[in-house]
Structures are given as structure tokens and as C-alpha cells.
Write an enzyme that holds these catalytic residues in place. Structure first.
Site, PDB file in Angstrom:
ATOM      1  N   CYS A   1      49.231 -22.830  13.309  1.00  0.00           N
ATOM      2  CA  CYS A   1      48.463 -24.057  13.209  1.00  0.00           C
ATOM      3  C   CYS A   1      49.129 -25.102  14.104  1.00  0.00           C
ATOM      4  CB  CYS A   1      48.374 -24.627  11.797  1.00  0.00           C
ATOM      5  SG  CYS A   1      47.539 -23.534  10.656  1.00  0.00           S
TER       6      CYS A   1
ATOM      7  N   ARG B   1      48.544 -21.828  18.920  1.00  0.00           N
ATOM      8  CA  ARG B   1      49.158 -21.738  17.592  1.00  0.00           C
ATOM      9  C   ARG B   1      48.173 -21.254  16.536  1.00  0.00           C
ATOM     10  NH1 ARG B   1      53.943 -24.515  17.604  1.00  0.00           N
ATOM     11  NH2 ARG B   1      53.937 -24.499  15.348  1.00  0.00           N
TER      12      ARG B   1
ATOM     13  N   TRP C   1      45.215 -21.524  12.031  1.00  0.00           N
ATOM     14  CA  TRP C   1      45.415 -20.086  11.850  1.00  0.00           C
ATOM     15  C   TRP C   1      45.365 -19.893  10.330  1.00  0.00           C
ATOM     16  CZ3 TRP C   1      48.802 -16.585   9.529  1.00  0.00           C
ATOM     17  CH2 TRP C   1      48.748 -15.279  10.016  1.00  0.00           C
TER      18      TRP C   1
ATOM     19  N   ASN D   1      50.540 -27.731   8.615  1.00  0.00           N
ATOM     20  CA  ASN D   1      50.984 -26.457   9.181  1.00  0.00           C
ATOM     21  C   ASN D   1      52.004 -25.886   8.214  1.00  0.00           C
ATOM     22  OD1 ASN D   1      52.114 -24.399  10.733  1.00  0.00           O
ATOM     23  ND2 ASN D   1      53.254 -25.781  12.068  1.00  0.00           N
ATOM     24  N   GLY D   2      51.690 -24.732   7.619  1.00  0.00           N
ATOM     25  CA  GLY D   2      52.624 -24.131   6.670  1.00  0.00           C
ATOM     26  C   GLY D   2      51.881 -23.598   5.462  1.00  0.00           C
TER      27      GLY D   2
ATOM     28  N   GLU E   1      57.456  -1.996  23.912  1.00  0.00           N
ATOM     29  CA  GLU E   1      56.875  -3.235  24.421  1.00  0.00           C
ATOM     30  C   GLU E   1      55.558  -2.965  25.159  1.00  0.00           C
ATOM     31  OE1 GLU E   1      57.056  -6.205  23.914  1.00  0.00           O
ATOM     32  OE2 GLU E   1      56.219  -7.201  25.678  1.00  0.00           O
TER      33      GLU E   1
ATOM     34  N   LYS F   1      51.979  -4.620  24.205  1.00  0.00           N
ATOM     35  CA  LYS F   1      51.149  -5.394  25.147  1.00  0.00           C
ATOM     36  C   LYS F   1      49.726  -4.857  25.140  1.00  0.00           C
ATOM     37  CE  LYS F   1      52.912  -8.213  25.509  1.00  0.00           C
ATOM     38  NZ  LYS F   1      54.191  -8.692  25.145  1.00  0.00           N
TER      39      LYS F   1
ATOM     40  N   GLU G   1      47.856  -5.406  21.490  1.00  0.00           N
ATOM     41  CA  GLU G   1      47.559  -6.749  20.980  1.00  0.00           C
ATOM     42  C   GLU G   1      46.480  -7.449  21.794  1.00  0.00           C
ATOM     43  OE1 GLU G   1      50.922  -9.408  21.044  1.00  0.00           O
ATOM     44  OE2 GLU G   1      51.554  -8.699  23.005  1.00  0.00           O
TER      45      GLU G   1
ATOM     46  N   HIS H   1      58.570  15.680  16.949  1.00  0.00           N
ATOM     47  CA  HIS H   1      58.899  15.619  15.516  1.00  0.00           C
ATOM     48  C   HIS H   1      57.748  15.055  14.703  1.00  0.00           C
ATOM     49  CE1 HIS H   1      62.950  16.875  16.391  1.00  0.00           C
ATOM     50  NE2 HIS H   1      63.007  15.955  17.352  1.00  0.00           N
TER      51      HIS H   1
ATOM     52  N   LYS I   1      50.803 -17.853  18.648  1.00  0.00           N
ATOM     53  CA  LYS I   1      52.017 -17.681  19.448  1.00  0.00           C
ATOM     54  C   LYS I   1      53.279 -18.054  18.690  1.00  0.00           C
ATOM     55  CE  LYS I   1      53.689 -17.983  24.088  1.00  0.00           C
ATOM     56  NZ  LYS I   1      53.694 -16.520  24.239  1.00  0.00           N
TER      57      LYS I   1
HETATM   58  C1  F6R Z   1      53.854 -10.425  21.706  1.00  0.00           C
HETATM   59  C2  F6R Z   1      54.329 -11.679  21.184  1.00  0.00           C
HETATM   60  C3  F6R Z   1      54.977 -11.699  19.852  1.00  0.00           C
HETATM   61  C4  F6R Z   1      56.211 -12.600  19.897  1.00  0.00           C
HETATM   62  C5  F6R Z   1      56.785 -12.798  18.477  1.00  0.00           C
HETATM   63  C6  F6R Z   1      58.049 -13.627  18.486  1.00  0.00           C
HETATM   64  O1  F6R Z   1      53.301 -10.558  22.980  1.00  0.00           O
HETATM   65  O2  F6R Z   1      54.190 -12.690  21.807  1.00  0.00           O
HETATM   66  O3  F6R Z   1      55.310 -10.425  19.401  1.00  0.00           O
HETATM   67  O4  F6R Z   1      57.149 -12.037  20.742  1.00  0.00           O
HETATM   68  O5  F6R Z   1      55.834 -13.412  17.664  1.00  0.00           O
HETATM   69  O6  F6R Z   1      57.813 -14.887  19.030  1.00  0.00           O
HETATM   70  P1  F6R Z   1      59.006 -15.782  19.564  1.00  0.00           P
HETATM   71  O7  F6R Z   1      59.532 -15.131  20.790  1.00  0.00           O
HETATM   72  O8  F6R Z   1      58.398 -17.115  19.810  1.00  0.00           O
HETATM   73  O9  F6R Z   1      60.034 -15.809  18.469  1.00  0.00           O
END
Ligand code: F6R
Length: 592
Positions: free
Chosen positions: A2, A28, A71, A97-98, A470, A474, A477, A493, A587
């Protein structure tokens, strides 16, 4: 999660100011958004579900307002549940926010006292609680501040709240856990969940600390200790990011922009981060035990740190996801070092892991992109990622920046700092070539061939294992294709049961000591009809598709990241998804 923003000042175009700020904060959360402005003795509100997109505001001119991008946690994605929420008299508009963990206990007596609730949110409870607290607070210049602190003290959980009071013409806010930054500009004052939303107006900011409250009017900002009510002097600092860095600058979306910024970010790190790398290396050298924590992509960087530090500097690192670390915290003792990795510096699981480590005597070294963020402020050593604002919800440039700093740190620890710098430069050059020499188009064609698939697997061994995790993250998501990364050796396995004719498998096959074994796993996939996409310096007859990527020894992990970023991007476009704002994500993950 949020985003909140508030403005009070001379500019009567507050609604547009708030809307522009919400666009900056939308990463956010983008389930719904809403804006309230003061108009006469009432607030006027506009709320809507969905992303802000090209929305225009239809609100009266005003010099005070606030807004929110949501969010969803409590209550579905509806206009009623969108913030701001109002008190019964429409004097107050509140954003949050929270999570208020005791909202049920608070709501019942308020409902019995006749307050009317229009939403299912925990937030609306705060608006009515504040209405009660205001009624019980004697008139005077500090009335809103006092009532806000009284209400805030009754909230349990990690929260940032901001309220607009049309009667006093003030904004008030308080926070614990969730971030809040104040902006001091020529034409007025503002508050925001992060300072990217303030940069259009000012780079002079104050970070609100946990359990502080604040009151803003056009003339000034006053800060308080929310528990004692005592006024405290705000500390103003100047942040470095420029407003222009938060714009698209001609790119179609932020994901493309941020992928393309990687060579420049890596060169900046190679040219100016040796001191940071040496400082971090010195802390690692002094520590008895080293732990690395992060979540999601940052967690994969933590895992990469384990391989880099082991292989380059012979140093053992224990890795845990931020959310799992508290369950392993018993092993942390004094002379431990925790390396906490986070783009935002606000991920609650990482912050709490760092706090848990500190309580047991660990020192905290944080690799953080947002300078001044909560993790940054609590660290003993804060190393900036130097990646600049990252606005796409997916982490791209912040990930390769972390890898570069870790690579330089490992080399500094091994007494070969120059070699680390040279490798990061080589990685920058290789990524630049990858983005300009036709390989990007080749990856788009691979995406065209694969975009109707429902599953994708990624395999890598050794230092390529975190990269496999990773790469899968990518792809999944942003494209919503189910993608899983595995250690190549684990394939047989169990995972191999999932391979069917046509199942795509991305094979990370640098020409290092993992090559023969990873290719043997790849051939097992091929034998079962799998389609192989090789990320490797050279072609192999088993590859159905080949993405050539140079071998750079310990820096190969860095150059192996962009192909999956680009693949995920094109898969998302071909499947009709917004690469910057994947569904359900935010994010900055400030709730548990
Ligand atoms: C994936 C992504 C998330 C963040 C995770 C941690 O593309 O962006 O998996 O890496 O939410 O976020 P930070 O780095 O802000 O702690």
C-alpha cells in the site's frame, strides 16, 4: 505494501499532486486507489478499483489532500474497501498501510456506539476510533496531534496511518513498522510511503521513526514521540535520487528500462564501490559466523553470496530466507555478522530477521537500494546498491547490482580486489552486447515458441543453482507460467517425473566444472521429450534453442541473469500481461 501520500500547502491543485504521487507509489499495490481533498467543512473523495493507468481526477481545488494505492489484506478488491475511509461526519479521511491486528476488538464497541461501517477493512476502524478520540480531546492547536497519538496507541500490529482533518486544515500521521517519509518543499509539506513520490517537489526529507507521530500544515511539520506525546526535533536530510530517474525516459515500460540500465549500474559499481566492498570484506573477516538473508530475488542473491564467498574467498556463509531466519536464529551468537539484502530496505521479514540477529549480538551489514530506508537506518554498515530507483515490481537491476557488490566483496576478502572490479566491468560489457547485438530478438523468438506452455523448468548447478531459482522466479511472476528452478543434480530425485514431451527446460550451462554434469541432466530431460533452451557460451547438439552468453568465471552468474529477465518479459507481453505490475504482487512487502 500500500502506498500513502498526503499534501498540505499553497498549491490548490492538490488532487493532481496526489494522483501523480500515487502513480509513483503504485508499485506498492494496485488493487484500487483513492484520493480525498478538503472542501469547505467536509472531505470529498474519489475511489476506484484497478490500476491508476490514465485516470484523471474529478475533485475540487484544494490545498490539502491525501491518497492511497491499495494491496488488499482485509476485505476484497471493491470500491467500498478502497481507501481513504471516512469518519461518520466526513470531517476526517484516513489512509493506512499495514494490518491492525486487533481491529475486531476495536470495531465492536465503535459499532455499538453508533458508528456506521461501510467496508470490511481494518482501516475504517481507525477512522471511527480517531473520531471518538477527537471528540474526547480538548480543543487547542494540538488537538489533532493528541487525538491521533491516542488512537495510534490503541492499534496493534505494524502500521502507518495518515489522516486529513478539514476542520484544522492539518494532516496527521503515525507509524510503527510501515515506512513514512516527510517532504519539505517551497510550496507545502507532504508525507509518503517512500521518497520517490516526493522527488518531484523536494529532495529534503525526514524519515519518521517507529512510534513517532507527525502533524503537517502549510507552514510547518511537527514531530512527536507517539507514546509520550513529547515533541522532537525533525532531522532533515537531502536524498540523492533525481526526479528524472523515476521517469520512463522513452522506454515502453520500467522493466525494459531497468533491464537496459544494468550495464551502467555495473560500471558505476565497478568504478566506485571498491571502498564499500573492502568495508564489507573487513566485517566478514572479523566475524566468527556469517549469515545472509533476503526474500525472493534478494534471497537468491543471498544464496549466490554463499557460493561466491565460498569459492572465491573460502568463507562459509549460512543462508536463510528472511521469513525463515527467526527459526534458525538460535545459532547466532556474538561476533556473528548478518548480511541483509533488500532492494526496498522495507521488507518486514528481512528487517525482523536483522532485529532478531542483533538481539543475539550480531552486527548487521545491509545491501540496500533505497538509502534511508528502515533496514538502511538500522544497519551497522549500510552498503548502497547504487541501482537508482527500481519501479518495475520485478527486481532486475537491483539483483545484478547485489551480485556485483558481493563478487567484489569476495575478491576483496581474498586479497584480489582488482580482479573483482575487472570482472564486474566485463559483466557490464557482456550485458551491453547481449542487449544490442540481436540476442534480445532471439530470446523474443524463443518466447514466441514457448508462450502457450504452462510449465517451464530451469536447471543449474553450483553457482548457477541460485540463478536457476531466480530465472524461474522471473518467468513465473511476470508471465504466470508455472516455472521452477532446480539444482541440476536433484532432477532425477523426483522432478523428472514432471517432464513430458514438449516441456521446456532452461539449462544454465557455463563452461565451468558444472558443465558435464548439467549437460548430462539436460540430456535426461531431452530423452523424455523435453525442449532444451541452453544458456551457454557454446551451442550443443541437444539444445533446441541456444542463448549464447560469455563465460566470465565467477561473474558468469551476473551475465546469466538478463536472459531470463528478457524471456520473462516477452512471455508476459505475448500472454497479454503488464510487465511492470504483475497480479497480486507489490514491490515493497511491509506485511507478514
Ligand atoms: C522479485 C521480487 C521480489 C523481491 C522481494 C524482496 O522480482 O522483486 O521477490 O525481491 O519481495 O524485496 P526487497 O529486495 O525489497 O527486500
Amino acid at each position: 505494501m500500500c502506498g500513502i501520500f498526503g499534501y498540505v500547502g499553497r498549491d490548490q491543485g492538490t488532487a493532481d499532486i496526489v494522483l501523480r504521487a500515487l502513480k509513483k507509489l503504485e508499485y506498492r499495490g494496485y488493487d484500487s486507489w483513492g484520493i480525498a481533498v478538503g472542501h469547505g467543512d467536509q472531505v470529498v473523495v474519489q475511489k476506484q478499483t484497478g490500476k491508476i493507468g490514465e485516470a484523471a481526477v474529478d475533485l475540487p481545488a484544494s490545498g490539502i489532500g491525501l491518497g492511497h494505492t491499495r494491496w488488499a489484506t482485509h476485505g476484497g478488491v471493491t470500491t467500498y474497501n478502497a481507501h481513504p475511509h471516512l469518519d461518520c461526519s466526513r470531517r476526517l479521511a484516513l489512509v493506512h498501510n499495514g494490518i491492525v491486528s486487533n481491529y475486531r476488538e476495536l470495531r465492536e464497541p465503535l459499532a455499538r456506539a453508533g458508528h456506521r461501517f461501510l467496508s470490511e477493512t481494518d482501516t475504517e476502524v481507525i477512522a471511527h476510533l480517531l473520531e471518538e478520540c477527537l471528540a474526547a480531546t480538548p480543543a487547542g492547536p494540538d488537538r489533532l496531534a493528541t487525538a491521533t497519538m491516542t488512537a495510534f496507541r490503541r492499534l496493534q500490529g505494524l502500521n502507518a496511518i495518515a489522516v486529513l482533518d478539514v476542520h484544522t486544515g492539518q494532516l496527521a500521521a503515525a507509524k510503527s513498522g510501515s515506512p513514512l517519509v516527510l517532504g519539505w518543499s517551497e510550496h507545502g509539506h507532504m508525507l509518503a510511503s517512500d521518497y520517490s513520490a516526493l522527488l518531484e517537489h523536494t529532495r529534503r526529507v525526514t524519515f519518521v521513526e517507529d512510534r513517532q507521530a507527525v502533524v503537517l500544515c502549510g507552514d510547518t511539520i511537527r514531530l512527536f514521540d507517539a507514546d509520550s506525546g513529547r515533541e522532537v526535533a525533525p532531522r532533515i536530510i537531502e536524498v540523492e535520487w533525481e526526479a528524472a530517474a523515476t521517469e520512463l525516459s522513452g522506454y515502453p515500460d520500467f522493466m525494459t528500462k531497468e533491464i537496459h540500465e544494468q550495464p551502467a549500474v555495473l560500471r558505476r559499481i565497478a568504478g566506485g564501490w571498491e571502498g564499500h566492498a573492502r568495508q564489507l570484506a573487513a566485517l566478514i573477516h572479523e566475524a566468527r559466523d556469517v549469515f545472509a538473508v533476503g526474500c525472493g530475488t534478494a534471497g537468491h542473491a543471498a544464496l549466490a553470496a554463499q557460493y561466491l564467498l565460498a569459492r572465491v574467498a573460502g568463507r562459509r556463509v549460512t543462508v536463510a530466507s528472511g521469513s525463515e531466519f527467526p527459526y534458525l536464529g538460535d545459532f547466532v551468537g556474538d561476533r556473528a555478522l548478518m548480511i541483509a539484502l533488500s532492494q526496498s530496505g522495507e521488507t518486514i521479514d528481512v528487517i525482523e530477521a536483522a532485529r532478531a540477529g542483533r538481539e543475539r549480538g550480531a552486527r548487521i551489514a545491509a545491501l540496500v537500494n533505497v538509502e534511508g530506508s528502515s533496514l538502511w537506518r538500522m544497519a551497522d554498515l549500510a552498503v548502497p546498491l547504487g541501482a537508482g530507483p527500481e519501479r518495475c515490481v520485478l527486481a532486475t537491476k537491483s539483483f545484478t547490482a547485489k551480485l556485483a557488490i558481493l563478487l567484489m566483496t569476495a575478491h576483496a576478502l581474498a586479497g584480489r580486489a582488482d580482479a573483482g572490479v575487472a570482472l564486474v566491468r566485463d559483466a557490464a560489457d557482456e550485458i551491453e552486447r547481449l542487449l544490442t547485438d540481436g540476442r534480445r530478438d532471439a530470446i523474443r523468438q524463443i518466447a514466441e515458441a514457448l508462450h502457450r506452455r504452462e510449465h517451464l523448468f530451469v536447471i543449474g548447478r553450483g553457482p548457477s543453482y541460485p540463478m536457476a531459482l531466480e530465472a524461474a522466479l522471473k518467468v513465473k511472476e511476470v508471465s504466470y507460467i508455472h516455472a521452477e528452478g532446480f539444482a541440476g543434480g536433484d532432477l532425477k530425485h523426483g522432478v523428472i517425473a514432471l517432464i513430458e514431451p514438449g516441456t521446456p527446460c532452461l539449462v544454465l550451462a557455463p563452461r565451468d566444472e558444472t558443465y558435464d554434469d548439467i549437460m548430462s541432466g539436460a540430456l535426461q530431460v531431452k530423452a523424455r521429450g523435453g525442449v532444451l533452451i541452453g544458456v551457454s557460451p557454446e551451442p550443443h547438439e541437444a539444445f533446441d534453442y541456444h542463448i549464447p552468453v560469455a563465460d566470465l568465471g565467477p561473474a558468469t552468474a551476473i551475465v546469466n541473469a538478463p536472459p531470463a529477465q528478457i524471456l520473462g518479459y516477452y512471455l508476459a507481453l505475448l500472454r497479454g500481461h503488464d510487465p511492470d505490475k504483475p497480479r497480486n504482487l507489490a514491490k515493497s512487502v511491509t506485511v507478514k
